[in-house]
Design a protein around this motif. Sequence first.
Motif, PDB file in Angstrom:
ATOM      1  N   GLN A 125       0.820  -1.202   0.000  1.00 30.26           N
ATOM      2  CA  GLN A 125       0.000   0.000   0.000  1.00 30.26           C
ATOM      3  C   GLN A 125       0.863   1.265   0.000  1.00 30.26           C
ATOM      4  OE1 GLN A 125      -3.762   0.051   0.065  1.00 30.26           O
ATOM      5  NE2 GLN A 125      -2.900  -1.744  -0.932  1.00 30.26           N
ATOM      6  N   LEU A 126       2.006   1.192   0.647  1.00 29.99           N
ATOM      7  CA  LEU A 126       2.937   2.320   0.650  1.00 29.99           C
ATOM      8  C   LEU A 126       3.525   2.539  -0.743  1.00 29.99           C
ATOM      9  CD1 LEU A 126       4.462   4.445   2.349  1.00 29.99           C
ATOM     10  CD2 LEU A 126       6.182   2.695   2.833  1.00 29.99           C
ATOM     11  N   HIS A 127       3.796   1.456  -1.441  1.00 27.74           N
ATOM     12  CA  HIS A 127       4.353   1.542  -2.796  1.00 27.74           C
ATOM     13  C   HIS A 127       3.428   2.313  -3.741  1.00 27.74           C
ATOM     14  CE1 HIS A 127       8.147  -0.624  -3.203  1.00 27.74           C
ATOM     15  NE2 HIS A 127       7.709  -1.534  -2.357  1.00 27.74           N
ATOM     16  N   VAL A 128       2.126   2.120  -3.602  1.00 32.55           N
ATOM     17  CA  VAL A 128       1.175   2.744  -4.535  1.00 32.55           C
ATOM     18  C   VAL A 128       0.595   4.051  -3.998  1.00 32.55           C
ATOM     19  CG1 VAL A 128       0.580   0.527  -5.569  1.00 32.55           C
ATOM     20  CG2 VAL A 128      -0.781   1.385  -3.653  1.00 32.55           C
ATOM     21  N   GLY A 129       1.099   4.504  -2.854  1.00 37.14           N
ATOM     22  CA  GLY A 129       0.672   5.801  -2.338  1.00 37.14           C
ATOM     23  C   GLY A 129      -0.599   5.796  -1.525  1.00 37.14           C
ATOM     24  N   GLU A 130      -1.095   4.617  -1.131  1.00 40.75           N
ATOM     25  CA  GLU A 130      -2.300   4.552  -0.302  1.00 40.75           C
ATOM     26  C   GLU A 130      -1.997   4.823   1.165  1.00 40.75           C
ATOM     27  OE1 GLU A 130      -5.495   4.235  -1.293  1.00 40.75           O
ATOM     28  OE2 GLU A 130      -4.665   4.447  -3.303  1.00 40.75           O
ATOM     29  N   LEU A 131      -0.730   4.716   1.548  1.00 41.68           N
ATOM     30  CA  LEU A 131      -0.290   5.037   2.905  1.00 41.68           C
ATOM     31  C   LEU A 131       0.854   6.041   2.819  1.00 41.68           C
ATOM     32  CD1 LEU A 131      -0.214   1.476   4.541  1.00 41.68           C
ATOM     33  CD2 LEU A 131      -1.895   3.268   4.973  1.00 41.68           C
ATOM     34  N   ASP A 132       0.972   6.875   3.850  1.00 40.48           N
ATOM     35  CA  ASP A 132       2.073   7.839   3.910  1.00 40.48           C
ATOM     36  C   ASP A 132       3.323   7.231   4.533  1.00 40.48           C
ATOM     37  OD1 ASP A 132       0.535  10.070   2.896  1.00 40.48           O
ATOM     38  OD2 ASP A 132      -0.488  10.089   4.831  1.00 40.48           O
ATOM     39  N   LEU A 133       3.130   6.421   5.573  1.00 35.95           N
ATOM     40  CA  LEU A 133       4.232   5.816   6.312  1.00 35.95           C
ATOM     41  C   LEU A 133       3.818   4.430   6.788  1.00 35.95           C
ATOM     42  CD1 LEU A 133       4.991   8.846   8.679  1.00 35.95           C
ATOM     43  CD2 LEU A 133       6.340   8.244   6.661  1.00 35.95           C
ATOM     44  N   VAL A 134       4.795   3.551   6.985  1.00 38.36           N
ATOM     45  CA  VAL A 134       4.555   2.274   7.653  1.00 38.36           C
ATOM     46  C   VAL A 134       5.528   2.201   8.825  1.00 38.36           C
ATOM     47  CG1 VAL A 134       4.615  -0.241   7.466  1.00 38.36           C
ATOM     48  CG2 VAL A 134       3.759   1.127   5.553  1.00 38.36           C
ATOM     49  N   VAL A 135       5.015   1.808   9.987  1.00 42.25           N
ATOM     50  CA  VAL A 135       5.819   1.793  11.208  1.00 42.25           C
ATOM     51  C   VAL A 135       5.840   0.395  11.786  1.00 42.25           C
ATOM     52  CG1 VAL A 135       6.177   2.881  13.458  1.00 42.25           C
ATOM     53  CG2 VAL A 135       5.001   4.147  11.645  1.00 42.25           C
ATOM     54  N   GLY A 136       7.029  -0.089  12.137  1.00 43.36           N
ATOM     55  CA  GLY A 136       7.122  -1.402  12.764  1.00 43.36           C
ATOM     56  C   GLY A 136       8.410  -2.109  12.410  1.00 43.36           C
ATOM     57  N   ARG A 137       8.393  -3.433  12.588  1.00 39.00           N
ATOM     58  CA  ARG A 137       9.544  -4.285  12.313  1.00 39.00           C
ATOM     59  C   ARG A 137       9.304  -4.961  10.958  1.00 39.00           C
ATOM     60  NH1 ARG A 137      12.024  -8.952  16.174  1.00 39.00           N
ATOM     61  NH2 ARG A 137      11.124  -7.655  17.797  1.00 39.00           N
ATOM     62  N   MET A 138      10.066  -4.570   9.919  1.00 38.83           N
ATOM     63  CA  MET A 138       9.747  -5.026   8.561  1.00 38.83           C
ATOM     64  C   MET A 138      10.961  -5.200   7.663  1.00 38.83           C
ATOM     65  SD  MET A 138       8.264  -1.331   7.420  1.00 38.83           S
ATOM     66  CE  MET A 138       8.238  -0.660   9.073  1.00 38.83           C
ATOM     67  N   THR A 139      12.162  -5.109   8.210  1.00 40.09           N
ATOM     68  CA  THR A 139      13.357  -5.073   7.368  1.00 40.09           C
ATOM     69  C   THR A 139      13.579  -6.362   6.580  1.00 40.09           C
ATOM     70  OG1 THR A 139      14.634  -5.681   9.336  1.00 40.09           O
ATOM     71  CG2 THR A 139      14.588  -3.353   8.733  1.00 40.09           C
ATOM     72  N   ASP A 140      12.997  -7.471   7.021  1.00 37.69           N
ATOM     73  CA  ASP A 140      13.170  -8.739   6.308  1.00 37.69           C
ATOM     74  C   ASP A 140      12.124  -8.970   5.227  1.00 37.69           C
ATOM     75  OD1 ASP A 140      15.357  -9.334   7.813  1.00 37.69           O
ATOM     76  OD2 ASP A 140      14.297 -10.599   9.246  1.00 37.69           O
ATOM     77  N   SER A 141      11.197  -8.057   5.063  1.00 37.78           N
ATOM     78  CA  SER A 141      10.135  -8.235   4.077  1.00 37.78           C
ATOM     79  C   SER A 141      10.644  -7.894   2.672  1.00 37.78           C
ATOM     80  CB  SER A 141       8.941  -7.335   4.417  1.00 37.78           C
ATOM     81  OG  SER A 141       7.941  -7.441   3.430  1.00 37.78           O
ATOM     82  N   PRO A 142      10.417  -8.761   1.676  1.00 38.52           N
ATOM     83  CA  PRO A 142      10.854  -8.464   0.299  1.00 38.52           C
ATOM     84  C   PRO A 142      10.222  -7.189  -0.252  1.00 38.52           C
ATOM     85  CG  PRO A 142      10.205 -10.776   0.519  1.00 38.52           C
ATOM     86  CD  PRO A 142       9.769 -10.085   1.772  1.00 38.52           C
ATOM     87  N   GLN A 143       9.027  -6.845   0.227  1.00 41.92           N
ATOM     88  CA  GLN A 143       8.312  -5.665  -0.287  1.00 41.92           C
ATOM     89  C   GLN A 143       8.977  -4.349   0.113  1.00 41.92           C
ATOM     90  OE1 GLN A 143       6.800  -8.293   1.055  1.00 41.92           O
ATOM     91  NE2 GLN A 143       5.643  -9.061  -0.705  1.00 41.92           N
ATOM     92  N   ILE A 144      10.008  -4.413   0.967  1.00 37.09           N
ATOM     93  CA  ILE A 144      10.664  -3.179   1.390  1.00 37.09           C
ATOM     94  C   ILE A 144      11.613  -2.648   0.315  1.00 37.09           C
ATOM     95  CG2 ILE A 144      12.750  -4.085   2.491  1.00 37.09           C
ATOM     96  CD1 ILE A 144      12.133  -2.175   4.865  1.00 37.09           C
ATOM     97  N   GLN A 145      11.907  -3.482  -0.691  1.00 33.43           N
ATOM     98  CA  GLN A 145      12.786  -3.050  -1.770  1.00 33.43           C
ATOM     99  C   GLN A 145      12.220  -1.817  -2.470  1.00 33.43           C
ATOM    100  OE1 GLN A 145      15.809  -4.389  -2.356  1.00 33.43           O
ATOM    101  NE2 GLN A 145      15.395  -5.674  -0.561  1.00 33.43           N
ATOM    102  N   GLY A 146      13.070  -0.798  -2.664  1.00 36.50           N
ATOM    103  CA  GLY A 146      12.638   0.426  -3.323  1.00 36.50           C
ATOM    104  C   GLY A 146      12.076   1.463  -2.377  1.00 36.50           C
ATOM    105  N   LEU A 147      11.940   1.113  -1.097  1.00 35.20           N
ATOM    106  CA  LEU A 147      11.425   2.039  -0.092  1.00 35.20           C
ATOM    107  C   LEU A 147      12.568   2.496   0.825  1.00 35.20           C
ATOM    108  CD1 LEU A 147       8.151   0.112   0.820  1.00 35.20           C
ATOM    109  CD2 LEU A 147       8.356   2.110  -0.688  1.00 35.20           C
TER     110      LEU A 147
END
Length: 309
Positions: A140-162
């Motif tokens: 949702q952050l990638h497509v602009g539906e969210l402004d920020l995401v907060v939490g523990r997420m560094t191992d998620s593949p979706q973090i690429q490009g963010l």
Amino acid sequence: MNIDTRIKFRHLVCFLEVARQGTLARAADKLAVSQPAISKTLKELEELLGATLFERSKTGVALTDAGVAFMRYAGPCVQALRDGVNSLRSGEHESGAVRLGVLSTVESLLVPEVVRRLHERHPALVASVVTGPSAYLLSQLHVGELDLVVGRMTDSPQIQGLTFEHLYSESMTLVVRAGHPLLAVAQAQQLLQDYPLVLPLAGTTIRKYADALFVQCGIAQPRQRLETLSLTLSRRYVQSSDAVWIAPFDAVQLDLANGDLAELQLGIKEPGGSVGICSNAALPLSLAAHWSVEVLREVGQAYREGRFP
């Protein structure tokens, strides 16, 4: 160095829309101007900056390294100006809205304090909070539906490009209800398989840390498990049963302090993962999102220094 006064607001708006749309044609349609006008405005901006902002191809355009760097400043600049104009026109100088994606690791402790401080300083702020797995929130952050995401997420593949900014490290812990039979046992890890286990959903970033804790302890997971990201469900189930909960420490810190839950001491501590703020550098942050980042940093520093909670 002074800002070149030849750089106009239209240059920035054009640049941001082309970056957002990925083609000159779509950007021209969005801005209700001709494609040649878009090309001319971009060329002017690149000449004024002395840098190539886009790589052109038959399928569209893509930001160069210089374009990505410029985006980080142009986006917030334009958004801040728009927010300022809108707030004056509406007569609500402190108004704004921020859309936060919140992972379960920060749902109980960090985010409530952040929202409290934001509302204390900005009475007309609307904070929209969406919870869920990191993969969904980051998409949702990638497509602009969210402004920020907060939490523990560094191992998620979706973090690429963010863009990720570390706030503090947080470990996992095993907790049970007060008076649980395992609290009276010296070698509790040897009996864990006899009790239901509560742990995060498979495939989530936090589940990897939960699994790692069991591996470190040399314990096989029991067959009877509740897998969920719901802190409310997990807390209520553990308090009303003999289940063992592998929980992020933030989620249970107040329960432990109040004596509603108790921590199982296994002699091994999971080292902890990085809790932080994820943003999309390709999209401009609103003024309310900037406020949120400031307060997140403030509370994160207080957490690291032991001044919160």
